[in-house]
Design an enzyme around this catalytic site. Structure first.
Site: not given
Length: 266
Positions: A72, A141, A143, A148
């Protein structure tokens, strides 16, 4: 899925680096047949990069015939910015090993046509056949990369809006100021990751414990994108002790017994 339960973050980094080196050396890459490696950024892989650099300097591995694709990159952050993932990768890894510049692939978060940039990235990955090993981390979380919660498990490389929690977590790299953290990023998709021959995810710290529990003991669920590993034929999760606090005792015992021979000497 394999779970490699270790004690410390340093052990996780060393195990991951040794696994990468073993895979590269067993592959015996050449100019015409390179080993294709997917790479992450952030705090989690730093111990792995440090160990890889040390092993390279010790003559245990060469990256001359390795092609890399990063997961990313932030959108709108100049690549020269110290917190761009371009800068991160050069500072922590690329500048310390013998990988040719033309073998390094990083998403361009400042491309004039973002959609075209993402399409071309996918096409370039496909031009090599596949990524042989994709290393990654995981967010609190769940990801992976910047996929996400609620990301499609069939998603490809694209632009994503970062959640407030992710931006707060990453603000530690921006002097604690969440307003300096970009709101958007380019990221490989969950489907891109699942296409890799092998996926290795590193999990560190008690704050990742719920994500690890979701990955290992939960159901496949797009709200926990790390759970996609259950769909992969060759997934490896390497974790430290604090990250296992939500796992059942019998789960941890099972994997400790299963991997006993593979975690000796760390």
């Amino acid at each position: 899925m394999r779970l490699i339960p270790l004690s410390t973050a340093e052990q996780v980094g060393k195990w991951a680096a040794r696994h990468i080196v073993n895979r590269i050396n067993a592959f015996k890459p050449t100019t015409d047949r390179p080993f294709v490696l997917g790479l992450p950024t952030g705090g989690t892989p730093l111990t792995a990069y440090k160990a890889l650099v040390e092993m390279h300097k010790a003559g245990e591995v060469s990256f001359k015939h390795v092609v890399t694709f990063n997961m990313d990159e932030y959108v709108g952050l100049p690549k020269e910015h110290p917190e761009s993932y371009h800068s991160f990768m050069h500072r922590n890894f690329f500048d310390h090993v013998d990988i040719p510049a033309e073998n390094i692939n990083l998403l361009n978060g400042n491309a004039p046509d973002i959609d075209a940039e993402c399409r071309q990235y996918e096409e370039k990955i496909r031009s090599y056949g596949k990524i042989h090993l994709f290393m990654g981390g995981v967010g609190n979380d769940g990801h992976i990369a910047f996929n996400e919660p609620a990301s499609s498990l069939a998603s490809r490389t694209r632009i994503k809006t970062l959640t407030h929690d992710t931006r707060v977590a990453n603000s530690r790299f921006f002097d604690g100021d969440v307003n300096q953290v970009p709101k958007y990023a380019l990221t490989v998709g969950v489907g891109t990751l699942l296409d890799a021959e092998e996926v290795m995810i590193l999990v560190l710290g008690h704050q990742k414990a719920q994500a690890l529990q979701a990955a290992v003991e939960g159901n496949v669920n797009h709200m926990w994108t790390i759970s996609c590993l259950q769909l992969h034929p060759k997934a490896v999760v390497v974790c430290d002790e604090p990250s296992t606090m939500e796992l059942k005792v019998k789960t941890l015992k099972y994997f400790n017994e299963l991997e006993a021979e593979n975690i000796k000497g760390l």
